[in-house]
Write a protein that holds these residues in place. Structure first.
Motif, mmCIF file in Angstrom:
data_model
loop_
_atom_site.group_PDB
_atom_site.id
_atom_site.type_symbol
_atom_site.label_atom_id
_atom_site.label_comp_id
_atom_site.label_asym_id
_atom_site.label_seq_id
_atom_site.Cartn_x
_atom_site.Cartn_y
_atom_site.Cartn_z
ATOM 1 N N SER A 1 24.792 4.896 35.030
ATOM 2 C CA SER A 1 25.413 5.134 33.732
ATOM 3 C C SER A 1 26.766 5.811 33.900
ATOM 4 N N LEU A 2 27.681 5.465 33.017
ATOM 5 C CA LEU A 2 29.016 6.046 33.046
ATOM 6 C C LEU A 2 29.030 7.309 32.193
ATOM 7 N N LYS A 3 29.645 8.361 32.701
ATOM 8 C CA LYS A 3 29.699 9.641 31.991
ATOM 9 C C LYS A 3 31.132 10.093 31.697
ATOM 10 N N ASN A 4 32.098 9.620 32.488
ATOM 11 C CA ASN A 4 33.478 10.068 32.394
ATOM 12 C C ASN A 4 34.149 9.508 31.132
ATOM 13 N N LYS A 5 34.698 10.380 30.298
ATOM 14 C CA LYS A 5 35.307 9.972 29.038
ATOM 15 C C LYS A 5 36.495 9.031 29.253
ATOM 16 N N LYS A 6 37.323 9.286 30.265
ATOM 17 C CA LYS A 6 38.480 8.430 30.520
ATOM 18 C C LYS A 6 38.054 7.017 30.907
ATOM 19 N N VAL A 7 37.034 6.925 31.729
ATOM 20 C CA VAL A 7 36.532 5.616 32.152
ATOM 21 C C VAL A 7 35.988 4.850 30.949
ATOM 22 N N ILE A 8 35.241 5.543 30.098
ATOM 23 C CA ILE A 8 34.657 4.903 28.914
ATOM 24 C C ILE A 8 35.759 4.501 27.928
ATOM 25 N N ASP A 9 36.773 5.351 27.736
ATOM 26 C CA ASP A 9 37.889 5.005 26.850
ATOM 27 C C ASP A 9 38.623 3.775 27.352
ATOM 28 N N ASN A 10 38.898 3.709 28.671
ATOM 29 C CA ASN A 10 39.543 2.529 29.242
ATOM 30 C C ASN A 10 38.692 1.284 29.046
ATOM 31 N N LEU A 11 37.412 1.433 29.216
ATOM 32 C CA LEU A 11 36.494 0.311 29.045
ATOM 33 C C LEU A 11 36.584 -0.250 27.627
ATOM 34 N N PHE A 12 36.575 0.621 26.622
ATOM 35 C CA PHE A 12 36.593 0.147 25.242
ATOM 36 C C PHE A 12 37.974 -0.301 24.785
ATOM 37 N N THR A 13 39.054 0.253 25.341
ATOM 38 C CA THR A 13 40.391 -0.142 24.902
ATOM 39 C C THR A 13 40.930 -1.341 25.681
ATOM 40 N N LYS A 14 40.692 -1.393 26.982
ATOM 41 C CA LYS A 14 41.279 -2.438 27.816
ATOM 42 C C LYS A 14 40.292 -3.518 28.251
ATOM 43 N N GLY A 15 39.019 -3.298 27.991
ATOM 44 C CA GLY A 15 38.003 -4.234 28.448
ATOM 45 C C GLY A 15 37.973 -5.528 27.654
ATOM 46 N N LYS A 16 37.493 -6.586 28.293
ATOM 47 C CA LYS A 16 37.335 -7.879 27.636
ATOM 48 C C LYS A 16 35.955 -7.917 26.992
ATOM 49 N N SER A 17 35.889 -8.452 25.778
ATOM 50 C CA SER A 17 34.621 -8.436 25.062
ATOM 51 C C SER A 17 34.061 -9.842 24.871
ATOM 52 N N THR A 18 32.754 -9.900 24.825
ATOM 53 C CA THR A 18 32.016 -11.131 24.597
ATOM 54 C C THR A 18 30.864 -10.801 23.659
ATOM 55 N N MET A 19 30.585 -11.715 22.744
ATOM 56 C CA MET A 19 29.489 -11.530 21.810
ATOM 57 C C MET A 19 28.358 -12.475 22.209
ATOM 58 N N VAL A 20 27.172 -11.912 22.406
ATOM 59 C CA VAL A 20 25.982 -12.702 22.722
ATOM 60 C C VAL A 20 24.923 -12.322 21.698
ATOM 61 N N GLY A 21 24.753 -13.156 20.686
ATOM 62 C CA GLY A 21 23.813 -12.831 19.623
ATOM 63 C C GLY A 21 24.227 -11.566 18.900
ATOM 64 N N ASN A 22 23.363 -10.570 18.870
ATOM 65 C CA ASN A 22 23.652 -9.289 18.226
ATOM 66 C C ASN A 22 24.161 -8.245 19.208
ATOM 67 N N VAL A 23 24.550 -8.670 20.391
ATOM 68 C CA VAL A 23 24.985 -7.730 21.422
ATOM 69 C C VAL A 23 26.441 -8.015 21.782
ATOM 70 N N LEU A 24 27.260 -6.963 21.716
ATOM 71 C CA LEU A 24 28.652 -7.036 22.134
ATOM 72 C C LEU A 24 28.734 -6.464 23.546
ATOM 73 N N VAL A 25 29.383 -7.206 24.447
ATOM 74 C CA VAL A 25 29.509 -6.762 25.835
ATOM 75 C C VAL A 25 30.981 -6.597 26.147
ATOM 76 N N LYS A 26 31.346 -5.440 26.653
ATOM 77 C CA LYS A 26 32.716 -5.174 27.091
ATOM 78 C C LYS A 26 32.680 -4.955 28.592
ATOM 79 N N VAL A 27 33.615 -5.593 29.308
ATOM 80 C CA VAL A 27 33.669 -5.499 30.763
ATOM 81 C C VAL A 27 35.087 -5.115 31.166
ATOM 82 N N TYR A 28 35.185 -4.197 32.134
ATOM 83 C CA TYR A 28 36.490 -3.745 32.627
ATOM 84 C C TYR A 28 36.368 -3.451 34.120
ATOM 85 N N ASP A 29 37.410 -3.834 34.869
ATOM 86 C CA ASP A 29 37.421 -3.535 36.304
ATOM 87 C C ASP A 29 37.704 -2.055 36.492
ATOM 88 N N GLY A 30 36.686 -1.318 36.729
ATOM 89 C CA GLY A 30 36.826 0.122 36.893
ATOM 90 C C GLY A 30 35.619 0.654 37.635
#
Length: 97
Positions: free
Chosen positions: A4-33
């Motif tokens: 699990s990710l705990k670092n706020k900067k890593v999580i912020d980068n993930l949500f701001t710069k990550g690519k998102s995909t929708m699979v049914g009712n689940v949103l997936v964000k992926v970032y190289d980090g």
């Protein structure tokens, strides 16, 4: 959970710069980090913490044993309580892609 990710900067980068995909009712964000998972459920759709925690627990159990190579956020955006098999199907689609 070890992955699990705990670092706020890593999580912020993930949500701001990550690519998102929708699979049914689940949103997936992926970032190289930093590799790891983040699970989230909307407070707007599920007012009770018990319900949000149950959904996150179901998602965590489905990715158990998977070692991530990137930062991954899995966000449940549905409006009704999912069944265990429903979460399993979404996670299997995500992993297979």
């Amino acid at each position: 959970m070890k992955n699990s990710l705990k670092n706020k900067k890593v999580i912020d980068n993930l949500f701001t710069k990550g690519k998102s995909t929708m699979v049914g009712n689940v949103l997936v964000k992926v970032y190289d980090g930093t590799p790891g998972f983040v699970f989230a459920v909307s407070t707007k759709n599920f007012k009770r913490a018990v319900d949000r925690n149950r959904i996150k627990r179901l998602m965590r159990n489905e990715v158990k044993g998977i070692i991530p190579t990137k930062s991954v956020a899995i966000v449940y955006v549905g409006k009704e309580m999912p069944k265990k098999t429903g979460i399993r199907n979404f996670i299997l689609k995500i992993v297979s892609d």
